[in-house]
Design an enzyme around this catalytic site. Sequence first.
Site, short mmCIF file in Angstrom:
data_model
loop_
_atom_site.label_atom_id
_atom_site.label_comp_id
_atom_site.label_asym_id
_atom_site.label_seq_id
_atom_site.Cartn_x
_atom_site.Cartn_y
_atom_site.Cartn_z
N HIS A 167 -3.04 33.79 -13.61
CA HIS A 167 -3.40 33.92 -12.20
C HIS A 167 -2.84 35.22 -11.61
O HIS A 167 -3.58 36.00 -11.01
CB HIS A 167 -2.87 32.71 -11.42
CG HIS A 167 -3.07 32.80 -9.94
ND1 HIS A 167 -4.06 32.10 -9.28
CD2 HIS A 167 -2.41 33.51 -8.97
CE1 HIS A 167 -4.02 32.37 -7.98
NE2 HIS A 167 -3.00 33.23 -7.77
N GLU A 168 -1.55 35.42 -11.84
CA GLU A 168 -0.92 36.60 -11.23
C GLU A 168 -1.43 37.90 -11.85
O GLU A 168 -1.67 38.88 -11.15
CB GLU A 168 0.60 36.51 -11.35
CG GLU A 168 1.20 35.29 -10.64
CD GLU A 168 0.86 35.20 -9.15
OE1 GLU A 168 0.53 36.24 -8.55
OE2 GLU A 168 0.89 34.08 -8.59
N TYR A 172 -7.03 41.24 0.95
CA TYR A 172 -6.27 39.99 0.92
C TYR A 172 -6.18 39.37 2.31
O TYR A 172 -5.12 39.23 2.91
CB TYR A 172 -4.87 40.25 0.37
CG TYR A 172 -4.23 39.04 -0.29
CD1 TYR A 172 -4.81 38.41 -1.38
CD2 TYR A 172 -3.04 38.52 0.20
CE1 TYR A 172 -4.23 37.32 -1.97
CE2 TYR A 172 -2.43 37.42 -0.38
CZ TYR A 172 -3.04 36.82 -1.47
OH TYR A 172 -2.47 35.73 -2.06
N GLU A 181 -7.92 35.13 -4.37
CA GLU A 181 -7.12 34.03 -4.91
C GLU A 181 -7.94 33.15 -5.86
O GLU A 181 -7.47 32.71 -6.91
CB GLU A 181 -6.57 33.17 -3.77
CG GLU A 181 -5.31 33.72 -3.14
CD GLU A 181 -4.14 33.77 -4.11
OE1 GLU A 181 -4.05 32.88 -4.98
OE2 GLU A 181 -3.34 34.70 -4.02
N HIS A 222 -5.15 31.21 0.31
CA HIS A 222 -4.93 30.17 -0.69
C HIS A 222 -5.72 28.92 -0.35
O HIS A 222 -6.31 28.28 -1.22
CB HIS A 222 -3.43 29.83 -0.79
CG HIS A 222 -2.61 30.92 -1.38
ND1 HIS A 222 -1.94 31.86 -0.61
CD2 HIS A 222 -2.35 31.26 -2.67
CE1 HIS A 222 -1.30 32.71 -1.39
NE2 HIS A 222 -1.53 32.36 -2.66
N GLU A 249 -6.46 28.84 -19.85
CA GLU A 249 -5.95 27.56 -20.37
C GLU A 249 -6.96 26.95 -21.34
O GLU A 249 -6.60 26.51 -22.43
CB GLU A 249 -5.70 26.58 -19.23
CG GLU A 249 -4.34 26.68 -18.60
CD GLU A 249 -4.02 25.44 -17.74
OE1 GLU A 249 -2.90 25.40 -17.23
OE2 GLU A 249 -4.88 24.54 -17.59
N ASP A 299 17.28 39.17 -27.82
CA ASP A 299 17.77 38.02 -28.58
C ASP A 299 18.38 38.54 -29.88
O ASP A 299 17.87 39.49 -30.48
CB ASP A 299 16.62 37.06 -28.87
CG ASP A 299 17.10 35.76 -29.47
OD1 ASP A 299 17.38 34.82 -28.70
OD2 ASP A 299 17.23 35.69 -30.70
N ASP A 333 -6.81 22.12 -17.94
CA ASP A 333 -7.42 21.30 -16.90
C ASP A 333 -7.77 22.19 -15.72
O ASP A 333 -7.68 23.42 -15.81
CB ASP A 333 -6.47 20.16 -16.49
CG ASP A 333 -5.10 20.70 -16.09
OD1 ASP A 333 -5.03 21.86 -15.60
OD2 ASP A 333 -4.10 19.98 -16.28
N THR A 344 5.80 20.02 -10.63
CA THR A 344 5.43 18.62 -10.91
C THR A 344 5.86 17.72 -9.76
O THR A 344 6.91 17.93 -9.16
CB THR A 344 6.09 18.15 -12.21
OG1 THR A 344 7.50 18.41 -12.13
CG2 THR A 344 5.52 18.85 -13.40
N HIS A 360 -4.61 39.11 -10.46
CA HIS A 360 -4.52 39.93 -9.24
C HIS A 360 -4.49 41.41 -9.61
O HIS A 360 -5.01 42.26 -8.88
CB HIS A 360 -3.26 39.55 -8.45
CG HIS A 360 -3.40 38.26 -7.69
ND1 HIS A 360 -4.47 37.98 -6.86
CD2 HIS A 360 -2.60 37.16 -7.62
CE1 HIS A 360 -4.33 36.78 -6.32
NE2 HIS A 360 -3.20 36.25 -6.77
N ASP A 378 18.80 37.05 -32.89
CA ASP A 378 18.24 36.71 -34.21
C ASP A 378 16.73 36.51 -34.20
O ASP A 378 16.16 36.01 -35.18
CB ASP A 378 18.92 35.46 -34.77
CG ASP A 378 18.75 34.26 -33.84
OD1 ASP A 378 18.08 34.41 -32.80
OD2 ASP A 378 19.30 33.20 -34.15
N ASP A 435 -1.56 31.87 6.41
CA ASP A 435 -1.95 32.11 5.02
C ASP A 435 -2.96 33.26 4.92
O ASP A 435 -3.93 33.20 4.17
CB ASP A 435 -2.51 30.82 4.40
CG ASP A 435 -2.82 30.92 2.93
OD1 ASP A 435 -2.11 31.69 2.23
OD2 ASP A 435 -3.76 30.26 2.46
#
Lengths: 535, 242
Positions: free
Chosen positions: A354-355, A369, A378, A445, A389, A249, A403, A412, A358, A251, A440
Amino acid sequence: MSARSSRLMAFLVLAAALPALAQGREERIATAGGQDLVNWTARLQQLSDAGQIRLTRSQDDALVSGRRHQRFAQLHQGVPVFGGELVVQNSAAGVVSVFGTLYEGIDIDARATLTADDALAAVAKLGSKPFGRGGRPELVVLPLDGGAYALTYKVRARKANSLAISLLFFDARTGALVKDLNDLKSQSAVGSGTGVLGDRKKVSARSSSSQFVADDELRPPRIATFDFHGDLNRFFTVADLFDQDLARDADNAWTDGANVDAHTYAGFTYDYYFKRFGRRGLNNNDIPIRSVTHPVNRDDIFNYSNDIVAQFYLNAFYLGDGIMIYGEGLPEGYVDLADRSWNYVAGALDVVTHELTHGVTDFTSQLIYQGESGALNESFSDMMATSSEFYFQPAGNGSLRADYLIGEDVITPGGLRSMARPHDYGDPDHYSVRFTGSGDNGGVHINSGIPNQAFFLAIEGGTNRVSGIHVTGVGAANREQIEKVFYRAFTDLLPASANFKTARAATVQAARDLYGAGGAAESAVAQAWTAVGVN
Amino acid sequence: MRTTTLALFLTTLAVPALAADDPYKVKLLLGGGYQLGGSDFDQTFSFPQYQENATVNAAYDADKAPGLDVGIQWNAFRSIGFSLGGTLYDRDLTGTFDASFPHPFFFNQPRTATGDVTGKMKETAGHLNLVFFGKSGNLDLSAWGGVSIFKVQADILSTVAYSQTYPYDTVTVTSAPTGKGEDTPLGFNVGASVDYRFSKSIGFGIQGRFARAKAKLALGENPEVEVDAGGLQVGGGLRIYF
C-alpha cells in the site's frame, strides 16, 4: 626364456597393470623456516627452468629492510593456472617463506581453438559486458571440482542492468560457460529470517565486514532496510540514510521480525509490479527502495506526544523518493481507541505494498491528496496491496492469507479497512453515502471505500449493499484482468485531479484497451462502478 | 561340428587331457575384445544453495565398446595353470540429468532444468586366474576363473552451472562440467577359450569372459556413484606358445 620373451613379458605385465593416471590435485604450500626452505630454493629454480612458474611481481619489503617479496604465477604449457600462485619472501640469506597453491596432474592441451573475440561474443550472448581491467579475455587453465581442469577464457564482466560483476570462464574449445564466479567484493547472500508473525522467509542480504546487512543485491534496484533502533532524534537529524544504519545480522539468520518483513515485503512488492505489469519499481526506472524500521522504541511510547505516537507507532508512511517508514505498533497488552492491537506495521504485506504504491502514484498520476482524487490515491494503494497479497499468499481468512482486508495481519482484529464490506468499518460503499466533510483531507481514507468496493465487485462479483445492484465479476481466476485494468487506468490514464467519475471512464477505457470493447472485463468494471453509484 | 567341439571341451574340463605332443609351458594371449551390453548407472548429489538444497539427478548409459585383451598363461601342472591378464575398455558415456535449484527469494519454489552429459567410461582390469586346460588335436581348450581388480574411471557430473536473471523464476543451464570419478574395486571373472594352433608356437584363439565388480566412483564431495563394472566380453587374438 629368451631375451625377446622377456621383453614380451614386460610388455604384457605393463599392459595388464592398472594405469596410474595423473589425477588433478592441489598442493597448498605454507613453508616458513626449516629445512624445507633450502629445498624450495632449488624447487623454485626447477619450476622456473621448466616453465611451470613465472615471476609476475617483485618488490622490496617496506616494513622489514633487506626483504623482498616475489609472486610467481603457475603455468601449464605457458598458460596461467587460475589460483596457482607462489608468494615467496626472500632475504640476503635466501628464501624466508613460501606460501601458495600449485595444481598438479594437469594433463590438458593448452592450445585454444577459440579466439579472445569468440570469448567476448560469448559474454555478449549472456547479456553481460566486459568490465574494467579484467574485461580483456585471458586464456587460463581452470581447476574444476573433482580434480579436472579446463582450458578457458577468463573475462570479468558486468551483468546487464545489474551491479553484479562476475569472473566468467568460457571453455576455450566450445565456448560453453564453465564457471560464473561472483567477483563483486561485497557478496550478495541469501539468508533466512523470521517475520513479525513467526513465518520463515528468505532474506536477500549482503555480507559486509563479517556481518550481513539488509541490502538486496539480487533485485534490479537497491532495496535496503535501515534500522534506527528507536533513536528518533537521529532519524530526524540525519541528512540521508547511510549504510551505517543498515539493519544487520551476525549470522544471516534474521530474528528481528520488523526488519525481516520490511525488507522482504519491499522485495515482494517490487516483484509483484514487475511480474504483473512489467513495471520496474516505483518510477519504472528502478529507483532505490529504502525502508526505515524501529524509528522509535515501543517502550518509549509514553514519552512521546500523540502526534509522534500517531506518526511513528500507529502508522506507516511513504516519505517520498522511495523511502518508507514503518511504525512500531503498540506494546503488548495495549490497544488503540478502536480496541485494536498493533503489531510491527511492517509485518503486513498489504501495508508495505500500500505504502509503496503511493510511490508509484507519485511517479505517475500524482493524484492530489485531497477529496475524491485523494480517495482514488488511497484506493489505488489498497487495490495493489490486496492484489500483491493474492499474488503471494493463499486466499483465505487469518494471518498470512490473501483477502480484501487492509492491515489485518498486524492490526487486530480486522485491520483498518475492508474492500468487500467497507460499511462494516464505517466507510462508505456507495457514492450516495460518501463523506463530504473536511476531515481526513476530505475523506481520502474514508471515501476510498467506494472505489475499493468497485474493484472488489469487478473481480468477485456480488451485490452492492446500498444500490442492490448485482455485478457479474470476472471471477477470482481472472483477477489479473481487473488488476491490469485499474493499474493501467491509474498509472497511465488518470490526471492528478481525477474524480470518481473520471476513474470510471478511465478504467472502462483501460478494459477496452486491454481486453476489447464489450468484453467481460469492461462489463464487470462498468457494472461495478454503477453498483457503487458512480456513473 | 559346434556340438562336437563343445562336447570335446566339456570332456576336457571334466577329465584333464593327456600330455600333448607339443606341450607348452607359457602362452601369450594378444588380442582384442568387445564388451557386450551397456551399463546403466545413476548419480544424485545436492549442495546447499539459498538456504535450501539444490539437487541433481543424472542417469548414464555406457555403450558397448571394443577393447584390448591380453594375458599370459603359465601351465604349472599337467592340466592346471595360472594366468595373468589385462583388459581395457574405453566406452562412450551418455546421460541426461535433471536439476532442481532453489529460488533465491522463496522457499519451496525450485526452478528445474534438464540437460545432457557425455563423456567416457574407462575400465582397466587385471585378472589373476586359475586355469584348467586341455587339448584336442590342434585345439587348445581352457576355462578359468579368478579375481579381478578394476580401475574404473568415468566422466560424471561435478556440478551443473546455470545462469539466471531477475526475477529468477527460471534458470538456463550454461554448463555441466564433468570430472573423473574413479574407483579400484575388486571383483571376479570367469571365462573360457578355444585356441587353434597353426604351429608349435603360433595360434589363434577366441574367448569369452564374464567379469564383474561394484565400483563406487568418488568425485569431490559428491556422494559416491555405484557402477557395475565389467560384463560379458568376447574376443580373440594371437596366441604365442613357449
